[in-house]
Design a protein around this motif. Structure first.
Motif, PDB file in Angstrom:
ATOM      1  N   ASN A 117       0.813  -1.216   0.000  1.00 19.21           N
ATOM      2  CA  ASN A 117       0.000   0.000   0.000  1.00 19.21           C
ATOM      3  C   ASN A 117       0.844   1.263   0.000  1.00 19.21           C
ATOM      4  O   ASN A 117       0.589   2.203  -0.743  1.00 19.21           O
ATOM      5  CB  ASN A 117      -0.926   0.025   1.217  1.00 19.21           C
TER       6      ASN A 117
ATOM      7  N   PHE B  33      -7.304   4.197   8.459  1.00 23.57           N
ATOM      8  CA  PHE B  33      -8.112   4.295   7.248  1.00 23.57           C
ATOM      9  C   PHE B  33      -7.335   4.805   6.040  1.00 23.57           C
ATOM     10  O   PHE B  33      -7.621   4.425   4.897  1.00 23.57           O
ATOM     11  CB  PHE B  33      -9.323   5.211   7.497  1.00 23.57           C
ATOM     12  N   ALA B  34      -6.364   5.677   6.245  1.00 18.23           N
ATOM     13  CA  ALA B  34      -5.683   6.313   5.117  1.00 18.23           C
ATOM     14  C   ALA B  34      -4.587   5.449   4.522  1.00 18.23           C
ATOM     15  O   ALA B  34      -4.191   5.658   3.377  1.00 18.23           O
ATOM     16  CB  ALA B  34      -5.095   7.655   5.550  1.00 18.23           C
ATOM     17  N   SER B  35      -4.102   4.476   5.281  1.00 17.90           N
ATOM     18  CA  SER B  35      -3.031   3.622   4.773  1.00 17.90           C
ATOM     19  C   SER B  35      -3.497   2.198   4.490  1.00 17.90           C
ATOM     20  O   SER B  35      -2.893   1.507   3.670  1.00 17.90           O
ATOM     21  CB  SER B  35      -1.854   3.582   5.761  1.00 17.90           C
TER      22      SER B  35
ATOM     23  N   PRO C 290      -7.218   0.994   4.003  1.00 24.57           N
ATOM     24  CA  PRO C 290      -8.684   1.020   4.004  1.00 24.57           C
ATOM     25  C   PRO C 290      -9.271  -0.334   3.632  1.00 24.57           C
ATOM     26  O   PRO C 290      -8.659  -1.112   2.895  1.00 24.57           O
ATOM     27  CB  PRO C 290      -8.997   2.059   2.913  1.00 24.57           C
TER      28      PRO C 290
ATOM     29  N   HIS D 152     -10.000   7.327   2.219  1.00 23.75           N
ATOM     30  CA  HIS D 152      -8.589   7.086   1.897  1.00 23.75           C
ATOM     31  C   HIS D 152      -8.124   8.004   0.776  1.00 23.75           C
ATOM     32  O   HIS D 152      -7.067   8.645   0.873  1.00 23.75           O
ATOM     33  CB  HIS D 152      -8.394   5.621   1.497  1.00 23.75           C
ATOM     34  N   LYS D 153      -8.903   8.095  -0.290  1.00 23.91           N
ATOM     35  CA  LYS D 153      -8.546   8.946  -1.427  1.00 23.91           C
ATOM     36  C   LYS D 153      -8.550  10.422  -1.036  1.00 23.91           C
ATOM     37  O   LYS D 153      -7.688  11.193  -1.483  1.00 23.91           O
ATOM     38  CB  LYS D 153      -9.510   8.692  -2.585  1.00 23.91           C
TER      39      LYS D 153
ATOM     40  N   TYR E 188       2.084   7.906   8.590  1.00 22.00           N
ATOM     41  CA  TYR E 188       0.853   7.201   8.924  1.00 22.00           C
ATOM     42  C   TYR E 188       1.073   6.365  10.185  1.00 22.00           C
ATOM     43  O   TYR E 188       2.042   5.609  10.271  1.00 22.00           O
ATOM     44  CB  TYR E 188       0.443   6.285   7.767  1.00 22.00           C
TER      45      TYR E 188
ATOM     46  N   THR F 258     -14.585   6.857   9.820  1.00 16.34           N
ATOM     47  CA  THR F 258     -13.273   6.207   9.756  1.00 16.34           C
ATOM     48  C   THR F 258     -12.725   5.919  11.147  1.00 16.34           C
ATOM     49  O   THR F 258     -13.119   6.527  12.139  1.00 16.34           O
ATOM     50  CB  THR F 258     -12.256   7.083   9.010  1.00 16.34           C
TER      51      THR F 258
END
Length: 267
Positions: free
Chosen positions: A55, A236-238, A240, A251-252, A150, A232
């Protein structure tokens, strides 16, 4: 620092296109698009899964393409990430509490890795990041360097925001850090926050935001922003859950926030 939520998540679609650079401490390089000269760079600091989880590399590739600059991922765990990739499970949504079984599974994952946690304590990983930054500045001659982190890397970014080694940071659902470390930050700082995060509770987030707001009109003021992503949780950002549309959307959006922040503060 890690937690059961750090062992949750999913794999992003696609495959990395960059490369591991042995001449830069085995860091991953997502180069600027062909034909673009990279006068500045971004350093991505991973969560507890480190470089083995694809990821982070896919995200670095996307950042490099959209920022038109080199993006590096530090192997600051020195090839021994805190948590193995195969320990991943699907993430919880806000309001879902960790069960006793979640904690048991987490501790059984962590116990064999105690030596790894010791060898990768923050004081050690910080030295590795510092060494990489010095090497990049010496050999690549970047005019400025931004850092996005992250989870474990998020708390690393908080600390590096006060060192003078980077010019802008993005802190994404960070791990443990102190308010004193926030007070030491002296570069533009963006925060991408989960709606529910056991490692970055609302009380600490409010205190951090109040610290930045209190600097307005003073010599130590720096640009800052805080964004919360509804629906979230930590990670969540790394990592999802790709089967949940809201998770992918958040995430986007956090990736967009990061890219726009560096366009604003580095380019």
């Amino acid at each position: 620092m890690s937690c059961p939520n750090c062992a949750k998540g999913d794999f992003l679609p696609g495959e990395p296109t960059g490369s591991i650079r042995s001449d830069f401490q085995n860091a991953y390089l997502a180069p600027a698009p062909e034909g673009d000269s990279s006068s500045y760079a971004v350093l991505l600091l991973t969560d507890a899964f480190g470089l083995p989880l694809k990821n982070c590399k896919i995200m670095a590739d996307e950042m490099a393409k959209r920022l038109q600059c080199d993006v590096w991922i530090s192997d600051y765990f020195n090839g021994r990430p805190l948590i193995p990739v195969n320990a991943m499970t699907l993430p919880d949504k806000p309001g879902v509490k960790l069960s006793t079984w979640d904690w048991i599974k987490f501790f059984f994952t962590v116990i064999p890795n105690i030596p790894t946690f010791i060898s990768n304590r923050p004081s050690v990983t910080d030295r590795r990041v510092e060494s990489l930054i010095h090497s990049l500045k010496e050999k690549k001659k970047y005019k400025s360097i931004g850092a996005v982190g992250y989870c474990f890397g998020g708390s690393t970014c908080v600390r590096f925001g006060g060192t003078g080694l980077v010019d802008s940071v993005v802190v994404v659902h960070p791990g443990k850090f102190s308010l004193d470390q926030v007070k030491a930050i002296k570069v533009p700082t963006a925060w991408a926050c989960a709606e529910e995060d056991m490692w970055f509770p609302d009380t600490l987030r409010s205190a951090a935001e109040a610290e930045f707001a209190s600097r307005k009109g003073k010599d130590n003021f720096v640009e800052y922003e805080f964004k919360e992503y509804k629906g979230t949780t930590h990670g969540f950002a790394s990592r999802p859950n790709v089967s949940i549309p809201e998770a992918i959307e958040a995430h986007k959006a956090a990736l967009d926030q990061t890219i726009e922040w560096f366009k604003k503060t580095l380019a």
